[in-house]
Write a protein that holds these residues in place. Structure first.
Motif, PDB file in Angstrom:
ATOM      1  N   ASP A   1      32.837  34.823  84.751  1.00  0.00           N
ATOM      2  CA  ASP A   1      33.094  35.951  86.067  1.00  0.00           C
ATOM      3  C   ASP A   1      33.076  34.767  86.879  1.00  0.00           C
ATOM      4  O   ASP A   1      34.007  34.580  88.250  1.00  0.00           O
ATOM      5  CB  ASP A   1      32.137  37.029  86.198  1.00  0.00           C
TER       6      ASP A   1
ATOM      7  N   ARG B   1      38.716  40.557  78.830  1.00  0.00           N
ATOM      8  CA  ARG B   1      38.711  40.348  80.131  1.00  0.00           C
ATOM      9  C   ARG B   1      38.999  39.581  80.762  1.00  0.00           C
ATOM     10  O   ARG B   1      39.498  38.636  81.966  1.00  0.00           O
ATOM     11  CB  ARG B   1      38.555  41.985  80.347  1.00  0.00           C
TER      12      ARG B   1
ATOM     13  N   ALA C   1      34.333  50.641  83.340  1.00  0.00           N
ATOM     14  CA  ALA C   1      35.601  49.794  83.425  1.00  0.00           C
ATOM     15  C   ALA C   1      36.392  50.273  83.316  1.00  0.00           C
ATOM     16  O   ALA C   1      37.877  49.301  83.379  1.00  0.00           O
ATOM     17  CB  ALA C   1      35.265  48.938  82.332  1.00  0.00           C
TER      18      ALA C   1
ATOM     19  N   GLU D   1      40.009  47.994  84.187  1.00  0.00           N
ATOM     20  CA  GLU D   1      40.024  46.540  83.709  1.00  0.00           C
ATOM     21  C   GLU D   1      41.426  45.965  83.610  1.00  0.00           C
ATOM     22  O   GLU D   1      42.133  45.026  83.625  1.00  0.00           O
ATOM     23  CB  GLU D   1      38.645  46.364  84.108  1.00  0.00           C
TER      24      GLU D   1
ATOM     25  N   ARG E   1      36.001  45.767  91.179  1.00  0.00           N
ATOM     26  CA  ARG E   1      36.370  45.485  90.621  1.00  0.00           C
ATOM     27  C   ARG E   1      35.327  45.002  89.295  1.00  0.00           C
ATOM     28  O   ARG E   1      36.106  44.019  87.904  1.00  0.00           O
ATOM     29  CB  ARG E   1      37.610  44.770  90.993  1.00  0.00           C
ATOM     30  N   ARG E   2      34.218  45.397  89.735  1.00  0.00           N
ATOM     31  CA  ARG E   2      33.568  44.475  88.568  1.00  0.00           C
ATOM     32  C   ARG E   2      33.133  45.719  87.126  1.00  0.00           C
ATOM     33  O   ARG E   2      33.376  46.310  87.422  1.00  0.00           O
ATOM     34  CB  ARG E   2      31.868  44.345  89.273  1.00  0.00           C
ATOM     35  N   ASP E   3      32.751  44.894  86.553  1.00  0.00           N
ATOM     36  CA  ASP E   3      33.047  45.003  84.927  1.00  0.00           C
ATOM     37  C   ASP E   3      31.227  45.853  84.886  1.00  0.00           C
ATOM     38  O   ASP E   3      31.222  44.487  83.827  1.00  0.00           O
ATOM     39  CB  ASP E   3      32.815  44.262  83.859  1.00  0.00           C
TER      40      ASP E   3
END
Length: 268
Positions: free
Chosen positions: A128, A160, A190, A193, A234-236
């Motif tokens: 990421d 993803r 999540a 996503e 928007r981070r998982d």
């Protein structure tokens, strides 16, 4: 927290901490207090409130530095979560360095506990961070190399990453094809996503109306949660947070087969 009840999960974790801190003597169990504080910060991050708990997480990591052996898994988990906050704060190079440091540290406890899941989280973090500062080709290699040994939501998170890395290289057709593949449904934090990744691929191909529809679907899924996240987050966090059932003092293994952590970390 698996149901998306982030606020309730944080409140429960903090209640455990308060109860333990009120106990004197040997039953106070610092490790349980640390675990509770960690779970509370993860719930806050999953709810999109990472910046509000960054200082708390820094303090916790400082205290966890005294742990040794297999117990350091909790320290490394907290460091992974903090590094994701660095990405959200626009500091991906620092996050990348931290991810590589965590992978090296995992090789020093792999003979004491099973580190594969935490290793995959750190690798996802590394990928990421690489995507954020446009090193999509290396992020793609991480995703492709480690997807075969991941399962469940961890496989979904790496998938993803693969889609995002392909779009980042302008390979939108490949990214769109990947987005159509079936993977396990992500955990609530999540949500959206896949739709966001698909929207990016469609936008790159010039299909702007379809991209808009996917983006709106992503937003709808986020808002449908019992404790909605802020859409900007928007981070998982799945890759954020260890298995809650394992947040107890680890037992020392008599003998365990050598994990693949050192081999997988060597490429970084």
């Amino acid at each position: 927290m698996r149901e998306g009840l982030f606020e309730a999960s944080e409140a429960r974790a903090r209640a455990v901490v308060t109860a333990r801190e009120g106990i004197r003597g040997r039953d106070r169990r610092p490790f349980t207090i640390w675990s509770g504080r960690y779970c509370a910060t993860v719930a806050a991050i999953a709810h999109g409130r990472g910046p509000t708990v960054l200082a708390e997480l820094d303090t916790l990591i400082g205290e966890l530095g005294q742990l040794s052996g297999a117990e350091r898994e909790l320290l490394l988990s907290a460091r992974v979560d903090r590094a994701w906050l660095l990405i959200d704060d626009g500091r991906p190079i620092e996050a990348e360095a931290e991810a590589r440091s965590i992978l090296r540290a995992l090789t020093r406890i792999q003979h004491l506990c099973d580190v594969q899941r935490l290793e995959l989280r750190a690798l996802h973090l590394l990928g990421d961070a690489l995507c954020v500062h446009d090193q999509h080709d290396e992020a793609e290699k991480i995703a492709r190399w480690h997807l075969p040994r991941a399962d469940g939501q961890m496989a979904t998170a790496l998938h993803r990453l693969l889609i995002r890395s392909l779009s980042g290289q302008g390979r939108h057709e490949e990214a769109l094809a990947e987005s159509r593949k079936a993977f396990p449904e992500p955990l609530p934090w999540a949500s959206g996503e896949l739709e966001l990744a698909t929207a990016a691929a469609l936008h790159g191909l010039g299909h702007h109306e379809e991209a808009k529809e996917e983006a709106l679907r992503a937003l709808a899924r986020m808002r449908a949660l019992p404790s909605p996240r802020t859409p900007a987050h928007r981070r998982d966090p799945r890759a954020l947070g260890p298995d809650r059932s394992r947040l107890t003092r680890p037992r020392r293994a008599k003998a365990r087969p050598r994990s693949r952590a050192s081999a997988r970390a060597s490429h970084s």
